[in-house]
Design a protein around this motif. Structure first.
Motif, PDB file in Angstrom:
ATOM      1  N   THR A  23       0.856  -1.185   0.000  1.00 26.76           N
ATOM      2  CA  THR A  23       0.000   0.000   0.000  1.00 26.76           C
ATOM      3  C   THR A  23       0.896   1.240   0.000  1.00 26.76           C
ATOM      4  O   THR A  23       2.079   1.172   0.366  1.00 26.76           O
ATOM      5  CB  THR A  23      -0.906   0.077   1.246  1.00 26.76           C
ATOM      6  N   TYR A  25       0.008   5.853   0.264  1.00 31.30           N
ATOM      7  CA  TYR A  25      -1.106   6.800   0.372  1.00 31.30           C
ATOM      8  C   TYR A  25      -0.725   8.218  -0.035  1.00 31.30           C
ATOM      9  O   TYR A  25      -1.560   9.115  -0.012  1.00 31.30           O
ATOM     10  CB  TYR A  25      -1.633   6.818   1.823  1.00 31.30           C
ATOM     11  N   LEU A  42      -1.469  -0.468  -3.863  1.00 25.19           N
ATOM     12  CA  LEU A  42      -2.869  -0.325  -3.473  1.00 25.19           C
ATOM     13  C   LEU A  42      -3.005   0.921  -2.602  1.00 25.19           C
ATOM     14  O   LEU A  42      -2.340   1.027  -1.566  1.00 25.19           O
ATOM     15  CB  LEU A  42      -3.335  -1.554  -2.673  1.00 25.19           C
ATOM     16  N   GLY A  44      -4.944   1.842  -0.205  1.00 29.61           N
ATOM     17  CA  GLY A  44      -5.927   1.122   0.614  1.00 29.61           C
ATOM     18  C   GLY A  44      -6.735   2.073   1.488  1.00 29.61           C
ATOM     19  O   GLY A  44      -6.243   3.122   1.913  1.00 29.61           O
ATOM     20  N   ASP A  45      -7.971   1.641   1.782  1.00 31.05           N
ATOM     21  CA  ASP A  45      -8.741   2.441   2.749  1.00 31.05           C
ATOM     22  C   ASP A  45      -8.169   2.253   4.156  1.00 31.05           C
ATOM     23  O   ASP A  45      -8.609   2.904   5.104  1.00 31.05           O
ATOM     24  CB  ASP A  45     -10.240   2.142   2.667  1.00 31.05           C
ATOM     25  N   SER A  46      -7.160   1.383   4.277  1.00 31.86           N
ATOM     26  CA  SER A  46      -6.397   1.291   5.531  1.00 31.86           C
ATOM     27  C   SER A  46      -5.787   2.639   5.893  1.00 31.86           C
ATOM     28  O   SER A  46      -5.366   2.854   7.024  1.00 31.86           O
ATOM     29  CB  SER A  46      -5.288   0.241   5.415  1.00 31.86           C
ATOM     30  N   ASP A  84      -8.812   1.705  -3.744  1.00 29.48           N
ATOM     31  CA  ASP A  84      -9.635   0.855  -2.872  1.00 29.48           C
ATOM     32  C   ASP A  84     -10.970   1.554  -2.637  1.00 29.48           C
ATOM     33  O   ASP A  84     -11.001   2.693  -2.150  1.00 29.48           O
ATOM     34  CB  ASP A  84      -8.881   0.682  -1.537  1.00 29.48           C
ATOM     35  N   LYS A 114     -10.382  -1.958  -6.158  1.00 29.19           N
ATOM     36  CA  LYS A 114     -10.590  -3.148  -5.314  1.00 29.19           C
ATOM     37  C   LYS A 114     -11.862  -2.971  -4.498  1.00 29.19           C
ATOM     38  O   LYS A 114     -12.138  -1.849  -4.031  1.00 29.19           O
ATOM     39  CB  LYS A 114      -9.395  -3.359  -4.378  1.00 29.19           C
ATOM     40  N   HIS A 138     -11.849  -8.955  -2.872  1.00 29.71           N
ATOM     41  CA  HIS A 138     -11.132  -9.136  -1.605  1.00 29.71           C
ATOM     42  C   HIS A 138     -12.041  -9.956  -0.691  1.00 29.71           C
ATOM     43  O   HIS A 138     -13.130  -9.495  -0.331  1.00 29.71           O
ATOM     44  CB  HIS A 138     -10.856  -7.727  -1.034  1.00 29.71           C
ATOM     45  N   PHE A 181      -7.820 -10.629  -3.720  1.00 30.84           N
ATOM     46  CA  PHE A 181      -7.088 -10.509  -2.461  1.00 30.84           C
ATOM     47  C   PHE A 181      -7.702 -11.496  -1.466  1.00 30.84           C
ATOM     48  O   PHE A 181      -8.932 -11.570  -1.354  1.00 30.84           O
ATOM     49  CB  PHE A 181      -7.224  -9.087  -1.891  1.00 30.84           C
ATOM     50  N   GLU A 183      -7.398 -12.409   2.578  1.00 24.61           N
ATOM     51  CA  GLU A 183      -6.796 -11.870   3.810  1.00 24.61           C
ATOM     52  C   GLU A 183      -7.107 -12.751   5.015  1.00 24.61           C
ATOM     53  O   GLU A 183      -8.268 -13.142   5.233  1.00 24.61           O
ATOM     54  CB  GLU A 183      -7.323 -10.438   4.061  1.00 24.61           C
ATOM     55  N   ILE A 204      -2.565 -11.692   2.024  1.00 20.35           N
ATOM     56  CA  ILE A 204      -2.102 -10.918   3.189  1.00 20.35           C
ATOM     57  C   ILE A 204      -2.526 -11.747   4.402  1.00 20.35           C
ATOM     58  O   ILE A 204      -3.715 -11.931   4.659  1.00 20.35           O
ATOM     59  CB  ILE A 204      -2.645  -9.458   3.201  1.00 20.35           C
ATOM     60  N   ILE A 214       0.775  -8.908  -0.463  1.00 30.69           N
ATOM     61  CA  ILE A 214       0.643  -7.473  -0.155  1.00 30.69           C
ATOM     62  C   ILE A 214       0.730  -7.284   1.357  1.00 30.69           C
ATOM     63  O   ILE A 214       0.341  -8.171   2.116  1.00 30.69           O
ATOM     64  CB  ILE A 214      -0.685  -6.876  -0.682  1.00 30.69           C
ATOM     65  N   VAL A 216       0.561  -3.771   4.374  1.00 30.84           N
ATOM     66  CA  VAL A 216       0.371  -2.334   4.570  1.00 30.84           C
ATOM     67  C   VAL A 216       1.756  -1.717   4.800  1.00 30.84           C
ATOM     68  O   VAL A 216       2.491  -2.140   5.699  1.00 30.84           O
ATOM     69  CB  VAL A 216      -0.569  -2.083   5.770  1.00 30.84           C
TER      70      VAL A 216
HETATM   71  O1  KIV Z   1      -6.965  -1.233   2.772  1.00 26.26           O
HETATM   72  C1  KIV Z   1      -5.983  -1.984   2.619  1.00 26.26           C
HETATM   73  O2  KIV Z   1      -4.834  -1.591   2.804  1.00 26.26           O
HETATM   74  C2  KIV Z   1      -6.238  -3.368   2.204  1.00 26.26           C
HETATM   75  C3  KIV Z   1      -5.070  -4.308   2.203  1.00 26.26           C
HETATM   76  C4  KIV Z   1      -4.693  -4.640   3.577  1.00 26.26           C
HETATM   77  C5  KIV Z   1      -5.319  -5.514   1.377  1.00 26.26           C
HETATM   78  O3  KIV Z   1      -7.339  -3.713   1.908  1.00 26.26           O
END
Ligand code: KIV
Length: 266
Positions: A23, A25, A42, A44-46, A84, A114, A138, A181, A183, A204, A214, A216
């Motif tokens: 990931t 951002y 990615l 990611g929404d993380s 994401d 995703k 995912h 994906f 997880e 993951i 993958i 984070v």
């Molecule tokens: O939001 C994210 O970073 C994810 C990954 C952990 C796969 O969905």
């Protein structure tokens, strides 16, 4: 260096070569990931947890995802950028899902999106794919389902739930997903899923037999300390390096050592 494509990932699966993803951002970290030769980034929404300091990913909005994806896309010259889709940007209806997914390609410069989920979002995956939006699905531990799952828990541990996840994998592939994906599921189940479908699996916390991996980024480089999942390997501790640098700066300012003669103008 040629930009990575979905077709490259399919070719890698067939050739038994691993696909690498992380990931990112923002621009500076995406540049590092891209320069290191990682195949896909990615957004990611993380980011809700590791950048915004939220407790979970649910409050993250489409506009925030577009903002971050734009920064990452500017930095990625080789890596494929995946946007994401945040909670409630695709669950409520097909039209809304397609329009929101389209924003990642049209406004933000992503090449794929995703979505979390299986059979229940197959109609959305089909509609997005028909609109020429490459979709990665995912399944397993899906963080947007935290309240239904009762926390971030390993999935597919019973025979019945494992069978269900294999079915879900086949359903999203049939709906048109170009990668999957998986997880926090047992490694043996991830292997079974990888062998059962022809699209690449990206794991993951799903063991070594997936077609790609993958993590984070903030977990990998030691920038997120609230909790470290069992499946994470930390390769650096940027938090402590940054803390030491900031403390050294403060100390030198306090003591009148910075700025020195070389940091000023005549
Ligand atoms: O939001 C994210 O970073 C994810 C990954 C952990 C796969 O969905």
């Amino acid at each position: 260096m040629a930009k990575q494509t979905i077709q490259d990932f399919l070719r890698k699966k067939t050739a038994g070569e691993k696909i690498t993803m992380l990931t990112a951002y923002d621009y500076p970290f995406a540049k590092i990931v891209d320069e290191a030769g990682i195949d896909a980034i990615l957004v990611g929404d993380s980011l809700g947890m590791v950048v915004q300091g939220l407790d979970n990913t649910l409050p993250v909005t489409m506009d925030e995802m577009i903002y971050h994806t734009k920064m990452v896309a500017r930095a990625a010259s080789r890596a494929l950028v995946i946007g994401d889709m945040p909670f409630m940007s695709y669950q409520a209806g097909i039209n809304e899902a397609v329009l929101n997914a389209g924003r990642f390609l049209k406004e933000a410069g992503a090449s794929a999106i995703k979505v979390e989920g299986g059979a229940e979002i197959a109609p959305q995956i089909k509609a997005m794919t028909k609109s020429d939006i490459p979709v990665m699905a995912h399944i397993g531990l899906t963080p947007q389902s935290i309240h239904r799952m009762g926390g971030y828990k390993v999935q597919g541990k019973t025979e019945e739930s494992a069978k269900r996840l294999i079915e879900e994998a086949r359903i999203v592939e049939d709906a048109g997903a170009c990668a999957l994906f998986v997880e926090a599921i047992p490694s043996s189940l991830a292997k079974q899923i990888t062998e059962a479908i022809s699209i690449p699996t990206i794991g993951i916390g799903a063991g070594p037999d997936c077609d790609g991996q993958i993590l984070v980024l903030h977990d990998v480089i030691g920038l997120f300390e609230r909790f470290v999942p069992k499946f994470v390997k930390q390769y650096a501790n940027i938090k402590s390096d940054a803390l030491n640098a900031v403390k050294a700066y403060k100390d030198e300012v306090d003591k009148g050592l910075f700025p020195g003669a070389s940091h000023g103008f005549k």
